[in-house]
Scaffold this active site. Structure first.
Site, mmCIF file in Angstrom:
data_model
loop_
_atom_site.group_PDB
_atom_site.id
_atom_site.type_symbol
_atom_site.label_atom_id
_atom_site.label_comp_id
_atom_site.label_asym_id
_atom_site.label_seq_id
_atom_site.Cartn_x
_atom_site.Cartn_y
_atom_site.Cartn_z
ATOM 1 N N HIS A 158 -3.959 -9.127 -58.075
ATOM 2 C CA HIS A 158 -4.095 -10.477 -58.990
ATOM 3 C C HIS A 158 -5.305 -10.343 -60.077
ATOM 4 O O HIS A 158 -5.982 -9.453 -59.687
ATOM 5 C CB HIS A 158 -4.240 -11.532 -57.894
ATOM 6 C CG HIS A 158 -3.066 -12.137 -57.193
ATOM 7 N ND1 HIS A 158 -2.560 -11.269 -55.988
ATOM 8 C CD2 HIS A 158 -2.109 -12.911 -57.447
ATOM 9 C CE1 HIS A 158 -1.343 -11.837 -55.519
ATOM 10 N NE2 HIS A 158 -0.917 -12.717 -56.532
ATOM 11 N N LYS A 162 -8.874 -14.903 -58.845
ATOM 12 C CA LYS A 162 -8.525 -15.336 -57.554
ATOM 13 C C LYS A 162 -9.462 -15.289 -56.472
ATOM 14 O O LYS A 162 -10.342 -14.303 -56.243
ATOM 15 C CB LYS A 162 -7.258 -14.444 -57.134
ATOM 16 C CG LYS A 162 -6.517 -15.024 -55.972
ATOM 17 C CD LYS A 162 -5.179 -14.447 -55.930
ATOM 18 C CE LYS A 162 -4.387 -14.835 -54.495
ATOM 19 N NZ LYS A 162 -4.002 -16.322 -54.530
HETATM 20 N N1 NDP Z 1 2.353 -20.967 -54.323
HETATM 21 C C1 NDP Z 1 2.679 -20.284 -55.425
HETATM 22 O O1 NDP Z 1 3.757 -19.911 -55.984
HETATM 23 C C2 NDP Z 1 1.346 -20.054 -56.300
HETATM 24 C C3 NDP Z 1 0.158 -20.489 -55.629
HETATM 25 N N2 NDP Z 1 -0.878 -20.281 -56.309
HETATM 26 C C4 NDP Z 1 -2.012 -20.924 -55.764
HETATM 27 O O2 NDP Z 1 -2.517 -22.180 -56.227
HETATM 28 C C5 NDP Z 1 -3.732 -22.493 -56.327
HETATM 29 C C6 NDP Z 1 -4.449 -22.551 -57.567
HETATM 30 O O3 NDP Z 1 -4.328 -21.394 -58.449
HETATM 31 P P1 NDP Z 1 -4.929 -21.579 -59.850
HETATM 32 O O4 NDP Z 1 -4.297 -22.554 -60.875
HETATM 33 O O5 NDP Z 1 -4.738 -20.111 -60.568
HETATM 34 O O6 NDP Z 1 -6.406 -22.007 -59.848
HETATM 35 P P2 NDP Z 1 -7.350 -22.605 -60.576
HETATM 36 O O7 NDP Z 1 -8.603 -22.222 -60.220
HETATM 37 O O8 NDP Z 1 -6.979 -22.273 -62.243
HETATM 38 O O9 NDP Z 1 -6.920 -24.240 -60.627
HETATM 39 C C7 NDP Z 1 -7.401 -25.061 -59.551
HETATM 40 C C8 NDP Z 1 -7.288 -26.387 -59.828
HETATM 41 O O10 NDP Z 1 -7.409 -27.278 -58.708
HETATM 42 C C9 NDP Z 1 -8.724 -28.130 -58.683
HETATM 43 N N3 NDP Z 1 -9.374 -28.297 -57.671
HETATM 44 C C10 NDP Z 1 -9.924 -27.516 -56.605
HETATM 45 N N4 NDP Z 1 -10.680 -28.075 -55.771
HETATM 46 C C11 NDP Z 1 -10.484 -29.462 -56.150
HETATM 47 C C12 NDP Z 1 -10.863 -30.449 -55.296
HETATM 48 N N5 NDP Z 1 -11.668 -30.468 -54.209
HETATM 49 N N6 NDP Z 1 -10.429 -31.648 -55.852
HETATM 50 C C13 NDP Z 1 -9.822 -31.832 -56.794
HETATM 51 N N7 NDP Z 1 -9.225 -30.812 -57.512
HETATM 52 C C14 NDP Z 1 -9.522 -29.495 -57.136
HETATM 53 C C15 NDP Z 1 -9.616 -27.320 -59.687
HETATM 54 O O11 NDP Z 1 -10.443 -28.332 -60.554
HETATM 55 P P3 NDP Z 1 -12.061 -27.514 -60.961
HETATM 56 O O12 NDP Z 1 -11.728 -26.608 -61.685
HETATM 57 O O13 NDP Z 1 -12.682 -28.705 -61.189
HETATM 58 O O14 NDP Z 1 -12.555 -27.024 -59.534
HETATM 59 C C16 NDP Z 1 -8.342 -26.770 -60.791
HETATM 60 O O15 NDP Z 1 -7.993 -27.875 -61.795
HETATM 61 C C17 NDP Z 1 -4.398 -20.994 -55.458
HETATM 62 O O16 NDP Z 1 -4.392 -21.243 -54.475
HETATM 63 C C18 NDP Z 1 -3.460 -20.017 -55.773
HETATM 64 O O17 NDP Z 1 -3.324 -18.871 -54.914
HETATM 65 C C19 NDP Z 1 -0.820 -19.765 -57.659
HETATM 66 C C20 NDP Z 1 0.349 -19.359 -58.243
HETATM 67 C C21 NDP Z 1 1.577 -19.565 -57.629
HETATM 68 O O1 LIG Z 2 -3.459 -17.100 -57.218
HETATM 69 C C1 LIG Z 2 -2.706 -16.805 -57.906
HETATM 70 O O2 LIG Z 2 -2.474 -16.515 -58.945
HETATM 71 C C2 LIG Z 2 -1.327 -16.550 -57.133
HETATM 72 N N1 LIG Z 2 -1.456 -17.077 -55.895
HETATM 73 C C3 LIG Z 2 -0.147 -17.031 -54.973
HETATM 74 C C4 LIG Z 2 -0.511 -16.091 -53.909
HETATM 75 O O3 LIG Z 2 -1.776 -16.120 -53.263
HETATM 76 O O4 LIG Z 2 0.190 -15.168 -53.417
HETATM 77 C C5 LIG Z 2 0.920 -16.387 -55.609
HETATM 78 C C6 LIG Z 2 0.990 -15.643 -56.927
HETATM 79 O O5 LIG Z 2 0.776 -14.457 -56.498
HETATM 80 C C7 LIG Z 2 -0.221 -16.059 -57.893
#
Ligand code: NDP
Ligand SMILES: O=C(O)C1=N[C@H](C(=O)O)C[C@H](O)C1
Length: 269
Positions: A158, A162
């Protein structure tokens, strides 16, 4: 048009938040009714389209989760564990479908989400793409077909932002391999090898995590035996695959009985 399910996106400024906003906005099956950020965030009160560098969308960024959730049919949440646990309680209170993509959740977090799912429909998966959920099924089948002469290793890569490892997807694949073998992952999981680890234990399932650059997400399940190897692989090149899956889950969840579901339920795999 107004009968379409209203969707709220949390973590609006995040990598997935922005991709989800674009996906819902472009969909003809749902309406974007709210976007959420933390109190004090620069974007609060501003139009989300303009914050994302595009045309106005007519939706202002809010920091009031309960108020937004009360006016939505679904909340799509890809944020962080502490936020997701809080949102699970609020989404249940508002009786909105809660689609959870957040990974790195602890056992305690999962218990709290499970408690919220007694009152509301929750769809949670560490990976919402069709391809990975298919790979999970294939992994279970291959693990059931091959004996312990085949060492199983889950290898993931990743981007360098991450924060959790192994990835949620790697854990889904490890669980599937363990299930295929008829064992509990907790009893056979090898994580974080370093130093003099001793020889690999027969029957164990290993995990390795690579972090670098802008890798969207890559997962291999390796079955390695004397003289041959089988590799199952998924490569994500665009976060849109996760957003499309999450929107599908939000629509699928409408009218479903309270409980915790996953993408296998949504995709009928
Ligand atoms: N299930 C799936 O298919 C996938 C899952 N994911 C997961 O999604 C999650 C987010 O990934 P990603 O978008 O890359 O991460 P980012 O860090 O880009 O985004 C996270 C967002 O959540 C906000 N956030 C975090 N903590 C809080 C809080 N306590 N209250 C309010 N807002 C909060 C952050 O705000 P701030 O910047 O202010 O902290 C930010 O806007 C991860 O856990 C990732 O592993 C990602 C891709 C696919
Ligand atoms: O954090 C990410 O970017 C992603 N998170 C998910 C994971 O933890 O598997 C899904 C995807 O791989 C992207």
């Amino acid at each position: 048009m107004t009968n379409l399910p209203g969707i709220v996106i949390t973590g609006a400024s995040g990598r997935m938040g922005q991709m989800l906003i674009k996906t819902v906005q472009e969909s003809d099956k749902a309406r974007l009714v709210g976007v959420l950020e933390r109190p004090g965030h620069d974007w609060i009160g501003k139009d989300i389209g303009e914050c994302m560098g595009g045309a106005p969308m007519g939706v202002a960024v809010s920091d009031d989760a309960l108020e937004l959730f009360a006016h939505a049919q679904a909340v799509i949440d890809f944020t962080a564990p502490a936020a997701t646990v809080e949102f699970a309680g609020l989404a249940a209170q508002a009786r909105a479908v809660h689609v959870i993509g957040t990974t790195g959740l602890s056992e305690d977090d999962l218990k709290k989400i499970n408690a919220a799912a007694r009152h509301a429909t929750v769809v949670r998966a560490g990976n919402m793409s069709l391809g990975v959920n298919l790979l999970v099924q294939l992994t279970k089948k291959v693990a059931a077909a091959l004996d312990e002469d085949f060492d199983i290793e889950v290898i993931e890569a990743h981007h360098n932002k991450k924060v959790d490892a192994p990835s949620g997807t790697a854990l889904m694949l490890g669980e599937a391999a363990a299930e295929g073998r008829g064992v509990s992952l907790d009893n056979v999981s090898d994580r974080g090898r370093d130093g003099i680890t001793g020889a690999r234990e027969r029957g164990h399932i290993g995990f390795s995590a690579i972090r670098g650059g802008d890798i969207v997400g890559e997962h291999d399940v390796l079955f390695a035996a004397p003289g041959e190897r089988v590799v199952l692989r998924h490569i994500a090149t665009d976060r849109a695959i996760f957003a499309r899956g999450a929107l599908k889950a939000a629509l699928w969840g409408q009218g479903k009985a309270p409980g915790e579901y996953d993408m296998m339920d949504v995709l009928g795999l």
